[in-house]
Design a protein around this motif. Sequence first.
Motif, PDB file in Angstrom:
ATOM      1  N   VAL A  67       3.445 -16.232  38.729  1.00 31.41           N
ATOM      2  CA  VAL A  67       2.303 -16.779  38.421  1.00 31.41           C
ATOM      3  C   VAL A  67       1.316 -15.889  37.358  1.00 31.41           C
ATOM      4  O   VAL A  67       1.611 -14.709  37.579  1.00 31.41           O
ATOM      5  CB  VAL A  67       1.459 -16.877  39.760  1.00 31.41           C
ATOM      6  CG1 VAL A  67       1.820 -17.892  40.707  1.00 31.41           C
ATOM      7  CG2 VAL A  67       1.071 -15.542  40.529  1.00 31.41           C
ATOM      8  N   PRO A  68       0.242 -16.438  36.704  1.00 28.37           N
ATOM      9  CA  PRO A  68      -0.107 -17.683  36.441  1.00 28.37           C
ATOM     10  C   PRO A  68       1.201 -18.620  35.863  1.00 28.37           C
ATOM     11  O   PRO A  68       1.793 -18.126  34.876  1.00 28.37           O
ATOM     12  CB  PRO A  68      -1.097 -17.820  35.764  1.00 28.37           C
ATOM     13  CG  PRO A  68      -1.019 -16.483  34.756  1.00 28.37           C
ATOM     14  CD  PRO A  68      -0.397 -15.729  35.567  1.00 28.37           C
ATOM     15  N   ASP A  69       1.509 -19.813  36.230  1.00 26.52           N
ATOM     16  CA  ASP A  69       2.198 -20.829  35.477  1.00 26.52           C
ATOM     17  C   ASP A  69       1.825 -21.170  34.391  1.00 26.52           C
ATOM     18  O   ASP A  69       1.148 -22.348  34.252  1.00 26.52           O
ATOM     19  CB  ASP A  69       2.802 -21.878  36.735  1.00 26.52           C
ATOM     20  CG  ASP A  69       3.563 -21.344  38.042  1.00 26.52           C
ATOM     21  OD1 ASP A  69       3.884 -20.240  38.052  1.00 26.52           O
ATOM     22  OD2 ASP A  69       3.472 -22.062  38.752  1.00 26.52           O
ATOM     23  N   GLN A  70       1.959 -20.554  33.159  1.00 29.62           N
ATOM     24  CA  GLN A  70       1.579 -20.894  31.930  1.00 29.62           C
ATOM     25  C   GLN A  70       2.702 -20.779  31.022  1.00 29.62           C
ATOM     26  O   GLN A  70       3.386 -19.591  31.001  1.00 29.62           O
ATOM     27  CB  GLN A  70       0.126 -20.178  31.477  1.00 29.62           C
ATOM     28  CG  GLN A  70      -0.843 -20.444  32.445  1.00 29.62           C
ATOM     29  CD  GLN A  70      -1.962 -19.251  32.342  1.00 29.62           C
ATOM     30  OE1 GLN A  70      -1.706 -18.568  31.935  1.00 29.62           O
ATOM     31  NE2 GLN A  70      -3.215 -19.829  32.600  1.00 29.62           N
ATOM     32  N   VAL A  71       2.679 -21.488  30.007  1.00 31.41           N
ATOM     33  CA  VAL A  71       3.617 -21.274  28.772  1.00 31.41           C
ATOM     34  C   VAL A  71       3.015 -22.462  27.796  1.00 31.41           C
ATOM     35  O   VAL A  71       2.507 -23.305  28.100  1.00 31.41           O
ATOM     36  CB  VAL A  71       5.145 -21.826  29.287  1.00 31.41           C
ATOM     37  CG1 VAL A  71       5.304 -23.036  29.503  1.00 31.41           C
ATOM     38  CG2 VAL A  71       6.117 -21.358  28.252  1.00 31.41           C
ATOM     39  N   ASN A  84       6.719 -31.865  37.433  1.00 26.37           N
ATOM     40  CA  ASN A  84       6.008 -31.094  36.364  1.00 26.37           C
ATOM     41  C   ASN A  84       6.171 -29.674  36.638  1.00 26.37           C
ATOM     42  O   ASN A  84       6.208 -28.840  35.773  1.00 26.37           O
ATOM     43  CB  ASN A  84       4.251 -31.448  36.613  1.00 26.37           C
ATOM     44  CG  ASN A  84       3.574 -30.878  35.506  1.00 26.37           C
ATOM     45  OD1 ASN A  84       4.093 -31.015  34.337  1.00 26.37           O
ATOM     46  ND2 ASN A  84       2.402 -30.354  35.659  1.00 26.37           N
ATOM     47  N   ALA A  85       6.118 -29.240  37.938  1.00 29.12           N
ATOM     48  CA  ALA A  85       6.212 -27.678  38.273  1.00 29.12           C
ATOM     49  C   ALA A  85       7.465 -27.516  37.846  1.00 29.12           C
ATOM     50  O   ALA A  85       8.006 -26.260  37.251  1.00 29.12           O
ATOM     51  CB  ALA A  85       6.092 -27.428  39.711  1.00 29.12           C
ATOM     52  N   ARG A  86       8.509 -28.249  37.729  1.00 22.71           N
ATOM     53  CA  ARG A  86      10.035 -27.934  37.533  1.00 22.71           C
ATOM     54  C   ARG A  86      10.149 -27.693  36.064  1.00 22.71           C
ATOM     55  O   ARG A  86      10.786 -26.925  35.491  1.00 22.71           O
ATOM     56  CB  ARG A  86      11.025 -28.963  37.956  1.00 22.71           C
ATOM     57  CG  ARG A  86      12.414 -28.449  37.940  1.00 22.71           C
ATOM     58  CD  ARG A  86      13.358 -29.577  38.863  1.00 22.71           C
ATOM     59  NE  ARG A  86      13.980 -28.922  40.001  1.00 22.71           N
ATOM     60  CZ  ARG A  86      14.633 -29.485  40.405  1.00 22.71           C
ATOM     61  NH1 ARG A  86      14.805 -31.132  40.404  1.00 22.71           N
ATOM     62  NH2 ARG A  86      15.072 -29.005  41.533  1.00 22.71           N
ATOM     63  N   ASN A  87       9.507 -28.823  35.518  1.00 20.05           N
ATOM     64  CA  ASN A  87       9.430 -28.634  33.911  1.00 20.05           C
ATOM     65  C   ASN A  87       8.816 -27.273  33.325  1.00 20.05           C
ATOM     66  O   ASN A  87       9.172 -26.779  32.398  1.00 20.05           O
ATOM     67  CB  ASN A  87       8.686 -29.968  33.283  1.00 20.05           C
ATOM     68  CG  ASN A  87       9.505 -31.098  33.587  1.00 20.05           C
ATOM     69  OD1 ASN A  87      10.723 -31.126  33.990  1.00 20.05           O
ATOM     70  ND2 ASN A  87       8.814 -32.376  33.503  1.00 20.05           N
ATOM     71  N   LEU A  88       7.472 -26.992  34.020  1.00 20.47           N
ATOM     72  CA  LEU A  88       6.776 -25.879  33.555  1.00 20.47           C
ATOM     73  C   LEU A  88       8.010 -24.366  33.843  1.00 20.47           C
ATOM     74  O   LEU A  88       7.700 -23.814  32.950  1.00 20.47           O
ATOM     75  CB  LEU A  88       5.781 -25.892  34.463  1.00 20.47           C
ATOM     76  CG  LEU A  88       4.523 -24.771  33.995  1.00 20.47           C
ATOM     77  CD1 LEU A  88       4.353 -24.878  32.530  1.00 20.47           C
ATOM     78  CD2 LEU A  88       3.672 -24.662  35.052  1.00 20.47           C
ATOM     79  N   PHE A  89       8.462 -24.657  34.916  1.00 19.63           N
ATOM     80  CA  PHE A  89       9.372 -23.308  35.315  1.00 19.63           C
ATOM     81  C   PHE A  89      10.426 -23.178  34.191  1.00 19.63           C
ATOM     82  O   PHE A  89      10.665 -22.151  33.626  1.00 19.63           O
ATOM     83  CB  PHE A  89      10.018 -23.276  36.714  1.00 19.63           C
ATOM     84  CG  PHE A  89      10.910 -22.353  37.001  1.00 19.63           C
ATOM     85  CD1 PHE A  89      10.453 -21.172  37.396  1.00 19.63           C
ATOM     86  CD2 PHE A  89      12.303 -22.516  36.588  1.00 19.63           C
ATOM     87  CE1 PHE A  89      11.170 -20.172  37.857  1.00 19.63           C
ATOM     88  CE2 PHE A  89      13.085 -21.403  36.966  1.00 19.63           C
ATOM     89  CZ  PHE A  89      12.508 -20.388  37.419  1.00 19.63           C
TER      90      PHE A  89
END
Length: 85
Positions: free
Chosen positions: A33-37, A54-59
């Motif tokens: 965290v923070p989950d940002q890219v 969405n969380a998986r795509n972000l990861f």
Amino acid sequence: STHLFTRRAVSIIREHDAAAPLFLYLPYQAVHVPDQVPAQYVAPYKFARVEGTNARNLFAGMLSCLDEGVGNVTRALRRKGILDE
């Protein structure tokens, strides 16, 4: 922070005297965290339009950014002739 850490590490490697030992501690914060890219790293994973992904795509995007950074540092070490393969 991944890009910032990578740029600084590559700069240190380029400026380093290759005849001297180098210890480089590189504590990437990616995939925490923070989950940002930047969006460019998430875009390749947008094909999975399953609800809740969405969380998986972000990861996956954060991990891709991290992988690129590690690759850039590895390339800098190799170019400097100090990569211990």
